[in-house]
Write an enzyme that holds these catalytic residues in place. Structure first.
Site, mmCIF file in Angstrom:
data_model
loop_
_atom_site.group_PDB
_atom_site.id
_atom_site.type_symbol
_atom_site.label_atom_id
_atom_site.label_comp_id
_atom_site.label_asym_id
_atom_site.label_seq_id
_atom_site.Cartn_x
_atom_site.Cartn_y
_atom_site.Cartn_z
ATOM 1 N N HIS A 1 49.840 30.615 35.386
ATOM 2 C CA HIS A 1 48.899 31.431 34.608
ATOM 3 C C HIS A 1 48.299 30.634 33.433
ATOM 4 O O HIS A 1 47.089 30.717 33.179
ATOM 5 C CB HIS A 1 49.589 32.701 34.117
ATOM 6 C CG HIS A 1 49.945 33.630 35.236
ATOM 7 N ND1 HIS A 1 51.220 34.165 35.397
ATOM 8 C CD2 HIS A 1 49.212 34.092 36.277
ATOM 9 C CE1 HIS A 1 51.237 34.923 36.477
ATOM 10 N NE2 HIS A 1 50.037 34.903 37.036
ATOM 11 N N ASP B 1 41.923 34.021 41.207
ATOM 12 C CA ASP B 1 43.389 33.993 41.299
ATOM 13 C C ASP B 1 43.789 34.693 42.600
ATOM 14 O O ASP B 1 44.322 35.803 42.610
ATOM 15 C CB ASP B 1 43.956 34.724 40.072
ATOM 16 C CG ASP B 1 45.467 34.712 40.036
ATOM 17 O OD1 ASP B 1 46.029 35.397 39.159
ATOM 18 O OD2 ASP B 1 46.077 34.032 40.888
ATOM 19 N N ASP C 1 36.851 44.459 46.827
ATOM 20 C CA ASP C 1 36.847 43.098 47.368
ATOM 21 C C ASP C 1 36.055 42.209 46.421
ATOM 22 O O ASP C 1 34.884 42.478 46.137
ATOM 23 C CB ASP C 1 36.205 43.114 48.763
ATOM 24 C CG ASP C 1 35.867 41.717 49.256
ATOM 25 O OD1 ASP C 1 34.904 41.577 50.010
ATOM 26 O OD2 ASP C 1 36.556 40.764 48.834
ATOM 27 N N GLY C 2 36.682 41.171 45.925
ATOM 28 C CA GLY C 2 36.035 40.312 44.928
ATOM 29 C C GLY C 2 34.746 39.700 45.414
ATOM 30 O O GLY C 2 33.796 39.517 44.643
ATOM 31 N N GLU D 1 40.652 43.385 41.511
ATOM 32 C CA GLU D 1 41.835 43.238 42.377
ATOM 33 C C GLU D 1 41.692 44.248 43.513
ATOM 34 O O GLU D 1 41.534 45.451 43.266
ATOM 35 C CB GLU D 1 43.090 43.514 41.556
ATOM 36 C CG GLU D 1 44.348 43.864 42.373
ATOM 37 C CD GLU D 1 44.769 42.818 43.370
ATOM 38 O OE1 GLU D 1 45.041 41.673 42.942
ATOM 39 O OE2 GLU D 1 44.808 43.140 44.587
ATOM 40 N N ASP E 1 46.484 33.263 49.584
ATOM 41 C CA ASP E 1 46.027 32.202 50.494
ATOM 42 C C ASP E 1 44.842 32.710 51.314
ATOM 43 O O ASP E 1 44.576 33.913 51.366
ATOM 44 C CB ASP E 1 47.187 31.818 51.442
ATOM 45 C CG ASP E 1 48.369 31.235 50.680
ATOM 46 O OD1 ASP E 1 49.494 31.312 51.194
ATOM 47 O OD2 ASP E 1 48.156 30.733 49.563
#
Ligand code: SAM
Length: 287
Positions: A66, A159, A141-142, A110, A162
């Site tokens: 972080h 951030d 959804d980003g 998020e 995977d």
């Protein structure tokens, strides 16, 4: 020694290597619309958050991740008022960003509200920043969310998990182009770009794609050691058309440094962009 599953949590990585931690109690186990979410109490690494069978957060080592996702950019940029974090539902990156008093607004996008809920309950200090009045939480959804903006943010942090499942969208070139459009010209974006040890192809392809979108001299990888992540050595990539974190003068970095950090410092900043020979080779081969 065979590891008894009722005492050990194991992340098997690509069916070839594994990282195990002995746990005393399983505190949470739930299946959201996006992934399985588990929380364990462990003696060696404190509480751990597992998403989809992968280590995401541990009380022992997540401060490295972080701090290194957030502070190199916060120190290198001249001014950061509007921030977007994509992914990051554990709140750890938010908690680091809100340590900077000049930040006026932070949007956390998020996709999975249950991750936020679990981390607020089980990781109160890591997720503490989620309660800051400057923070707005969006569950979306980003990749879809960031496509709505133009010249908006001073800093965007990706951030993500995977590149599997919902995380896949955050490794597409179209997403990187949306990020670039959403950034102010003086701004920067930082991406977690996986393991140069165990995900060489993903790492080199991601950095190559970022160089393609942001420019070959302006997508700069840097490294940190995160024991609970596959291979231990982890990468981030800093992207900006106007700010070079490598040229930032030590005294200006020092001036913007927040106190009481446990990993990031001006010396760490100046060293982390120095890539080992094998990592440079990986990137040269992908050029
Ligand atoms: N530090 C971790 C790492 O490097 O793997 C990431 C931590 S954070 C928990 C990752 C978050 O990304 C998860 O909560 C996941 O739900 C979220 N996520 C995955 N795909 C997403 C997407 N397309 N949009 C927004 N959030 C996403």
């Amino acid at each position: 020694m065979s590891l008894n599953q009722s005492e050990w949590f194991t992340e098997a990585f690509q069916g070839k290597t594994a990282f195990s931690v002995r746990y005393s109690r399983k505190l949470y186990d739930s299946l959201s619309d996006f992934q399985r979410i588990e929380v364990f109490d462990t003696e060696p690494m404190g509480r751990i958050l597992i998403l989809g069978g992968c280590f995401m957060v541990t009380e022992k080592d997540s401060f490295v991740y972080h701090e290194m996702l957030v502070h190199p950019a916060m120190s290198a940029l001249k001014e950061v008022r509007k921030v977007l974090i994509i992914g990051g539902g554990d709140g750890g990156a938010v908690t680091e960003v809100v340590k900077h008093p000049e930040v006026e607004s932070l949007v956390l996008c998020e996709i999975d509200p249950l991750v936020i809920h679990a981390c607020k309950d089980y990781f109160p200090s890591i997720s503490a920043g989620l309660n800051d009045p400057r923070v707005t939480i969006v569950n979306d959804d980003g990749a879809a969310f960031v496509a709505n903006f133009n010249n908006e943010f001073d800093l965007i942090l990706v951030d993500s998990t995977d590149p599997v499942g919902p995380g896949q969208a955050l490794f597409e070139i179209s997403f990187y182009e949306s990020i670039k459009r959403s950034l102010r010209h003086s701004g920067a974006a930082v991406f977690q770009t996986e393991s140069p040890f165990f995900m060489e192809d993903v790492f080199s392809e991601t950095v190559m794609n970022l160089k393609r979108v942001f420019g070959s001299q302006t997508a700069l990888p840097y490294l940190a050691t995160i024991p609970s992540y596959p291979g231990g050595l982890w990468s981030f990539t800093f992207c900006s058309e106007t700010c070079s974190p490598i040229l930032a003068a030590p005294d200006s970095l020092q001036k913007r440094l927040v106190q009481n950090l446990k990993y990031y410092s001006v010396d760490v900043h100046r060293g982390c962009f120095a890539l080992p020979v094998f990592v440079q080779q990986l990137l040269k081969n992908s050029d």
